[in-house]
Design a protein around this motif. Structure first.
Motif, mmCIF file in Angstrom:
data_model
loop_
_atom_site.group_PDB
_atom_site.id
_atom_site.type_symbol
_atom_site.label_atom_id
_atom_site.label_comp_id
_atom_site.label_asym_id
_atom_site.label_seq_id
_atom_site.Cartn_x
_atom_site.Cartn_y
_atom_site.Cartn_z
ATOM 1 N N PRO A 200 4.786 -5.140 6.103
ATOM 2 C CA PRO A 200 5.580 -4.174 5.320
ATOM 3 C C PRO A 200 5.436 -2.771 5.879
ATOM 4 C CG PRO A 200 3.581 -4.808 4.139
ATOM 5 C CD PRO A 200 3.659 -5.688 5.351
ATOM 6 N N ASP B 86 4.477 0.547 1.498
ATOM 7 C CA ASP B 86 4.207 -0.700 0.777
ATOM 8 C C ASP B 86 2.795 -1.187 1.047
ATOM 9 O OD1 ASP B 86 6.767 -0.568 -0.158
ATOM 10 O OD2 ASP B 86 7.594 -1.921 1.363
ATOM 11 N N THR B 87 2.333 -1.016 2.278
ATOM 12 C CA THR B 87 0.967 -1.435 2.601
ATOM 13 C C THR B 87 -0.051 -0.647 1.791
ATOM 14 O OG1 THR B 87 1.691 -1.979 4.852
ATOM 15 C CG2 THR B 87 -0.677 -1.731 4.482
ATOM 16 N N ARG B 88 0.177 0.663 1.635
ATOM 17 C CA ARG B 88 -0.741 1.471 0.833
ATOM 18 C C ARG B 88 -0.719 1.029 -0.635
ATOM 19 N NH1 ARG B 88 1.005 5.624 4.406
ATOM 20 N NH2 ARG B 88 2.748 6.138 3.010
ATOM 21 N N ARG B 89 0.480 0.765 -1.162
ATOM 22 C CA ARG B 89 0.553 0.307 -2.552
ATOM 23 C C ARG B 89 -0.130 -1.044 -2.725
ATOM 24 N NH1 ARG B 89 5.678 2.762 -2.141
ATOM 25 N NH2 ARG B 89 6.633 0.791 -1.487
ATOM 26 N N LEU B 90 0.086 -1.936 -1.748
ATOM 27 C CA LEU B 90 -0.577 -3.235 -1.808
ATOM 28 C C LEU B 90 -2.090 -3.078 -1.764
ATOM 29 C CD1 LEU B 90 -0.422 -6.322 -1.783
ATOM 30 C CD2 LEU B 90 -0.210 -6.226 0.709
ATOM 31 N N ALA B 91 -2.575 -2.202 -0.891
ATOM 32 C CA ALA B 91 -4.020 -1.966 -0.814
ATOM 33 C C ALA B 91 -4.550 -1.383 -2.115
ATOM 34 C CB ALA B 91 -4.324 -1.042 0.365
ATOM 35 N N LEU C 74 -3.278 -1.886 -5.146
ATOM 36 C CA LEU C 74 -3.320 -2.962 -6.132
ATOM 37 C C LEU C 74 -4.505 -3.895 -5.899
ATOM 38 C CD1 LEU C 74 0.474 -3.886 -6.354
ATOM 39 C CD2 LEU C 74 -0.892 -2.658 -8.030
ATOM 40 N N VAL C 75 -4.731 -4.207 -4.628
ATOM 41 C CA VAL C 75 -5.865 -5.094 -4.311
ATOM 42 C C VAL C 75 -7.179 -4.436 -4.707
ATOM 43 C CG1 VAL C 75 -7.118 -6.179 -2.415
ATOM 44 C CG2 VAL C 75 -4.630 -6.315 -2.488
ATOM 45 N N SER C 76 -7.310 -3.142 -4.432
ATOM 46 C CA SER C 76 -8.549 -2.448 -4.805
ATOM 47 C C SER C 76 -8.721 -2.426 -6.320
ATOM 48 C CB SER C 76 -8.533 -1.025 -4.252
ATOM 49 O OG SER C 76 -7.473 -0.265 -4.818
ATOM 50 N N ASP D 100 -7.530 -4.684 -8.440
ATOM 51 C CA ASP D 100 -7.919 -6.044 -8.838
ATOM 52 C C ASP D 100 -9.377 -6.314 -8.528
ATOM 53 O OD1 ASP D 100 -5.341 -6.419 -9.676
ATOM 54 O OD2 ASP D 100 -4.684 -7.418 -7.838
#
Length: 333
Positions: free
Chosen positions: A173, A177-182, A184-186, A188
């Motif tokens: 991505p 998007d990669t920052r947002r995904l990171a 969200l993962v953090s 979680d």
């Protein structure tokens, strides 16, 4: 040419011949080391399967320090014997492994001495000790290394790596998007770490249950024994036999009992009304109790009437006249 010139030419030719003949016997190993000598030293022998182009004077390194140099390389029947001159104050463990290395592909070769942690009972190498070929490692041939590099470069491996990286970049991505995904993962992971206590409590519960079941294994075993199986089989047979006897009578009541439907509906309505009375009963009882306690009982104890207004048909107030009349009758206190 004069005699003096002939003599000069003969001396020059003689000097050139002597220089060429002496230069032919001079090899690289005869040149002094540019690093200087070792000083007081002792010799140790290393057995290698091959030494590539290890020259005399090559460094001997241990723990990142230069502790000696190669003094002689001798080819034997099945191995190469390398004699190294180590400084007198060098303490080399007897379990040391010898490796021939290069800093770069075309750099100078040297001997590296590698060892594990030194214990208090460790023995150290002495003069003329030998490290066998089982504890030495020879470098790969330079030609083989260059051939592998040439195949890697010319075989299209670099192009394939570049194509692979391009495909990876295409499917990944965009950076946002990669920052947002990171993020969200953090989040979680933080939530998961915060719930580790609940997971531990759940696992402790499972463990306690397993321990309780295991402690009652003999009792639980009786539930699955042959005698228990026979008991439950007899119970099932008896229950089925009773039900089979009841079913015909139930069927006759069902067929001839349609007249009961209106009565049952009426009973259902009556039950609903009674349920409403039952639900409102406490509130009504409280109101009745308040009426008796605050109104009826006080009036019965002290009966009295408070007259606030007396009007004629024309709307005139005659409360004063009525009060005088009642007072004369003795009805007003």
């Amino acid at each position: 040419m004069s005699a003096r010139g002939l003599r000069r030419a003969a001396v020059t030719a003689l000097c050139a011949t002597a220089l060429v003949s002496s230069g032919c016997s001079l090899g690289p190993d005869d040149l002094p080391s540019v690093r200087g000598g070792i000083g007081d030293s002792y010799d140790v022998h290393l057995e290698f399967a091959g030494v590539m182009n290890l020259p005399n004077g090559a460094d001997v390194m241990m723990d990142g320090l230069r502790i000696g140099e190669v003094s002689e390389v001798a080819v034997r029947s099945d191995t190469v014997r390398v004699t190294v001159r180590l400084g007198e104050d060098s303490r080399v463990p007897a379990s040391t492994r010898a490796i021939i290395r290069q800093n770069t592909l075309l750099g100078d070769t040297y001997v590296a001495l590698d060892h594990d942690a030194v214990g208090p009972a460790e023995r150290f190498l002495r003069a003329d000790d030998t490290i066998d070929v089982d504890r030495t490692s020879s470098p790969p041939q330079l030609e083989d290394t260059i051939a592998v590099l040439a195949y890697f470069v010319n075989g299209g491996s670099i192009q394939r790596i570049q194509d692979t990286m391009g495909r990876i970049n295409a499917v990944l991505p965009v950076p946002g998007d990669t920052r947002r995904l990171a993020a969200l993962v953090s989040t979680d992971l933080r939530d998961l770490s915060g719930g580790i206590g609940e997971i531990d409590r759940l696992l402790d519960g499972f463990d306690a249950t397993a321990v309780a079941v295991n402690s009652r294994a003999e009792t639980l075993g009786t539930l699955f024994s042959a005698d228990t199986g026979y008991y439950w089989r007899r119970v099932a047979i008896n229950i089925v036999s009773y039900i089979s006897q009841i079913l015909p009578s139930v069927g006759s009541v069902y067929e001839g009992g349609l007249w009961l439907v209106p009565m049952l509906n009426s009973l259902a309505d009556t039950g609903g009304v009674l349920r409403g009375l039952w639900d409102s009963g406490p509130a009504d009882a409280a109101r009745i109790a308040d009426f008796l306690r605050l109104t009826v009982l006080p009036f019965a104890a002290h009966p009295a009437i408070t007259i606030r207004s007396v009007e004629t048909g024309a709307g005139e107030q005659i409360i004063a006249d009525v009060e005088n009349l009642l007072r004369m009758l003795g009805a007003v206190r």
